[in-house]
Design a protein around this motif. Sequence first.
Motif, PDB file in Angstrom:
ATOM      1  N   GLU A 339      11.630  -7.609 -10.451  1.00 54.99           N
ATOM      2  CA  GLU A 339      11.602  -6.172 -10.754  1.00 54.99           C
ATOM      3  C   GLU A 339      10.357  -5.524 -10.144  1.00 54.99           C
ATOM      4  O   GLU A 339      10.425  -4.418  -9.588  1.00 54.99           O
ATOM      5  CB  GLU A 339      11.655  -5.954 -12.261  1.00 54.99           C
ATOM      6  N   VAL A 340       9.214  -6.187 -10.252  1.00 63.47           N
ATOM      7  CA  VAL A 340       7.981  -5.672  -9.633  1.00 63.47           C
ATOM      8  C   VAL A 340       8.146  -5.641  -8.112  1.00 63.47           C
ATOM      9  O   VAL A 340       7.743  -4.675  -7.449  1.00 63.47           O
ATOM     10  CB  VAL A 340       6.770  -6.528 -10.041  1.00 63.47           C
ATOM     11  N   TYR A 341       8.744  -6.691  -7.572  1.00 57.41           N
ATOM     12  CA  TYR A 341       9.024  -6.775  -6.129  1.00 57.41           C
ATOM     13  C   TYR A 341       9.826  -5.556  -5.665  1.00 57.41           C
ATOM     14  O   TYR A 341       9.488  -4.911  -4.665  1.00 57.41           O
ATOM     15  CB  TYR A 341       9.787  -8.073  -5.875  1.00 57.41           C
ATOM     16  N   ASP A 342      10.895  -5.232  -6.398  1.00 55.41           N
ATOM     17  CA  ASP A 342      11.764  -4.109  -6.020  1.00 55.41           C
ATOM     18  C   ASP A 342      11.045  -2.767  -6.146  1.00 55.41           C
ATOM     19  O   ASP A 342      11.179  -1.891  -5.287  1.00 55.41           O
ATOM     20  CB  ASP A 342      13.031  -4.102  -6.880  1.00 55.41           C
ATOM     21  N   ALA A 370      -8.337  -3.778   4.593  1.00 57.69           N
ATOM     22  CA  ALA A 370      -8.895  -3.597   3.250  1.00 57.69           C
ATOM     23  C   ALA A 370      -8.181  -2.475   2.493  1.00 57.69           C
ATOM     24  O   ALA A 370      -7.894  -2.609   1.297  1.00 57.69           O
ATOM     25  CB  ALA A 370     -10.396  -3.299   3.349  1.00 57.69           C
ATOM     26  N   PHE A 371      -7.850  -1.387   3.177  1.00 59.17           N
ATOM     27  CA  PHE A 371      -7.224  -0.269   2.463  1.00 59.17           C
ATOM     28  C   PHE A 371      -5.810  -0.629   2.003  1.00 59.17           C
ATOM     29  O   PHE A 371      -5.315  -0.099   1.001  1.00 59.17           O
ATOM     30  CB  PHE A 371      -7.216   1.007   3.328  1.00 59.17           C
ATOM     31  N   GLU A 372      -5.151  -1.578   2.709  1.00 60.01           N
ATOM     32  CA  GLU A 372      -3.824  -2.019   2.284  1.00 60.01           C
ATOM     33  C   GLU A 372      -3.912  -2.899   1.035  1.00 60.01           C
ATOM     34  O   GLU A 372      -3.057  -2.834   0.148  1.00 60.01           O
ATOM     35  CB  GLU A 372      -3.131  -2.757   3.423  1.00 60.01           C
ATOM     36  N   ILE A 373      -4.960  -3.708   0.980  1.00 60.60           N
ATOM     37  CA  ILE A 373      -5.200  -4.502  -0.228  1.00 60.60           C
ATOM     38  C   ILE A 373      -5.421  -3.564  -1.418  1.00 60.60           C
ATOM     39  O   ILE A 373      -4.877  -3.774  -2.512  1.00 60.60           O
ATOM     40  CB  ILE A 373      -6.418  -5.435  -0.042  1.00 60.60           C
ATOM     41  N   GLU A 374      -6.210  -2.526  -1.208  1.00 58.26           N
ATOM     42  CA  GLU A 374      -6.470  -1.550  -2.281  1.00 58.26           C
ATOM     43  C   GLU A 374      -5.174  -0.845  -2.695  1.00 58.26           C
ATOM     44  O   GLU A 374      -4.960  -0.552  -3.880  1.00 58.26           O
ATOM     45  CB  GLU A 374      -7.502  -0.513  -1.822  1.00 58.26           C
ATOM     46  N   ARG A 375      -4.325  -0.570  -1.716  1.00 59.15           N
ATOM     47  CA  ARG A 375      -3.047   0.097  -2.021  1.00 59.15           C
ATOM     48  C   ARG A 375      -2.170  -0.799  -2.894  1.00 59.15           C
ATOM     49  O   ARG A 375      -1.520  -0.311  -3.828  1.00 59.15           O
ATOM     50  CB  ARG A 375      -2.327   0.443  -0.714  1.00 59.15           C
ATOM     51  N   SER A 381      -1.318  -1.319 -10.585  1.00 57.73           N
ATOM     52  CA  SER A 381      -1.871  -0.618 -11.737  1.00 57.73           C
ATOM     53  C   SER A 381      -0.917   0.478 -12.220  1.00 57.73           C
ATOM     54  O   SER A 381      -0.640   0.606 -13.424  1.00 57.73           O
ATOM     55  CB  SER A 381      -3.229  -0.002 -11.370  1.00 57.73           C
ATOM     56  N   GLU A 382      -0.370   1.229 -11.270  1.00 59.21           N
ATOM     57  CA  GLU A 382       0.575   2.300 -11.631  1.00 59.21           C
ATOM     58  C   GLU A 382       1.861   1.739 -12.209  1.00 59.21           C
ATOM     59  O   GLU A 382       2.435   2.293 -13.143  1.00 59.21           O
ATOM     60  CB  GLU A 382       0.892   3.161 -10.401  1.00 59.21           C
ATOM     61  N   ILE A 383       2.347   0.649 -11.638  1.00 58.50           N
ATOM     62  CA  ILE A 383       3.578   0.032 -12.141  1.00 58.50           C
ATOM     63  C   ILE A 383       3.400  -0.388 -13.594  1.00 58.50           C
ATOM     64  O   ILE A 383       4.283  -0.191 -14.431  1.00 58.50           O
ATOM     65  CB  ILE A 383       3.985  -1.168 -11.252  1.00 58.50           C
ATOM     66  N   LYS A 384       2.236  -0.959 -13.888  1.00 61.07           N
ATOM     67  CA  LYS A 384       1.959  -1.347 -15.278  1.00 61.07           C
ATOM     68  C   LYS A 384       1.981  -0.114 -16.184  1.00 61.07           C
ATOM     69  O   LYS A 384       2.581  -0.131 -17.275  1.00 61.07           O
ATOM     70  CB  LYS A 384       0.602  -2.038 -15.352  1.00 61.07           C
ATOM     71  N   ARG A 385       1.369   0.964 -15.738  1.00 62.81           N
ATOM     72  CA  ARG A 385       1.292   2.182 -16.556  1.00 62.81           C
ATOM     73  C   ARG A 385       2.659   2.831 -16.756  1.00 62.81           C
ATOM     74  O   ARG A 385       3.001   3.282 -17.847  1.00 62.81           O
ATOM     75  CB  ARG A 385       0.330   3.176 -15.898  1.00 62.81           C
TER      76      ARG A 385
END
Length: 485
Positions: A339-342, A370-375, A381-385
């Motif tokens: 589900e997270v993958y999708d 580095a900016f892709e890692i941050e993304r 974080s947003e998915i969790k929220r």
Amino acid sequence: MKKLTQHNAPVHEALEKHRLNRVVPFDVPGHKGGRGNEELTEFLGERCLKVDVNSMKPLDNLCHPVSVIKDAQELAAEAFGANSAFFIVNGTTAAVQAMVMSTCKAGDKIIMPRNVHRSAINALVVCGAIPVYINPGVNKELGIPLGMRIEDVKNAIKKHPDAKAILVNNPTYYGICSNLKEIVSLAHENNMKVLVDEAHGTHFYFGEDMPISGMAAGADMAAVSMHKTGGSLTQSSILLCGEAMNEDYVRQVINLTQTTSGSYLLLTSLDITRKNLYLNGKEIFRKTVEFAEYARAEINKLGGYYAFSSELIDNDAVFDFDKTKLSIHTRDIGLAGIEVYDILRDEYGIQIEFGDIGNVLAIISAGDRAFEIERLIGSLSEIKRLYSKDKAGMFDHEYINPEVVLTPQKAFYSEQKSLLLEDSVDQICGEFVMCYPPGIPILAPGERITEDIINYIKYAKDKGCFLTGTQDMNVEHINVVVEVE
């Protein structure tokens, strides 16, 4: 003649010379350097199409290499610390199958963990070897299969002293490594070969402070997916052999299944990648580990997720851990890994390697930024929220120990009938069922179908896992063996 060094790339150099000679093609492929297929040339580029060529004397022949391919393979063997090396253009699937079929004939036993890639069991279907499965331990918190316990290996050897080989996954998809050196020692003491599926372990040969590689541990053969963590083109792989293997016989076995029209795009990518890894591998994989370690630490600060690492090491079922793997447990936020993958792909434009029932895997490399890692971290974080929920009712395991009734070959080629999945309890499976990726069978031919397994398959389907292996493309029916003699 000048001695070749690791600074050379013989196939690449020969192909470049061929391109500059402007040879008129009256051979295959029919696109004639791209002129016969304008849309393809526009998409891939003229330079690429001009070096998509057929075997010829100046470019050698993959099935019977005597010049530039032979030279490139010898450089690869040197770079990987092997006695010999073979370029594989049918993917690591072909390399794994060549390992099994080079060491086992019909009726021979081979010891292997049950959580092998389908390519290993496919080899058993083709050659008729008999599997002696070692059921891996399971981390109950994460629900993932672990490595091979030494005690289990000893017991398998004791019960089956006539086995010809032991196959080891190293590392697993999740980054788990077995005690490879000890397994090699035990096997060789008992006149058994050791075959290592290193599909995800190219970097073990070139990085610093990595888990031990198959060749360094003294294994007899190792299948290495250069395209996965090495940087070559998809489908290109290398098969490594130790001193105990007859390389001429191995070549014959490879030629049973490998194409006679080896792609020079794939071969050149292997050649150039070997050179790059030998010269720059330490720096490439130092940067990879730094990215992975940073991402792991930041994701663990989010709460709810668990990006696991070397803290799992117990010097047994988890003998070592591959720190380049960013494996993340998701079940505590109430979401299956798939589900997270999708959500990552559909809502955030991020494509990770795979999601299963309880985990996701993001492949990290020095090619990341580095900016892709941050993304990725921000998106998790947003998915969790936005999407987290109660985890009650979620499956808590990724692996079910199977009951093996028939050999894979006998079951696969037996008379079969199709049943609805829910009507197949206690029947013997005649085909594969697996989530892809990673391609580890939930059911393999010859195994008893249980209610637990059916519930797992239905749960995986409901969560959105991509199920493959059955004749029924919708995985609503399954082929079972009609009767057992």
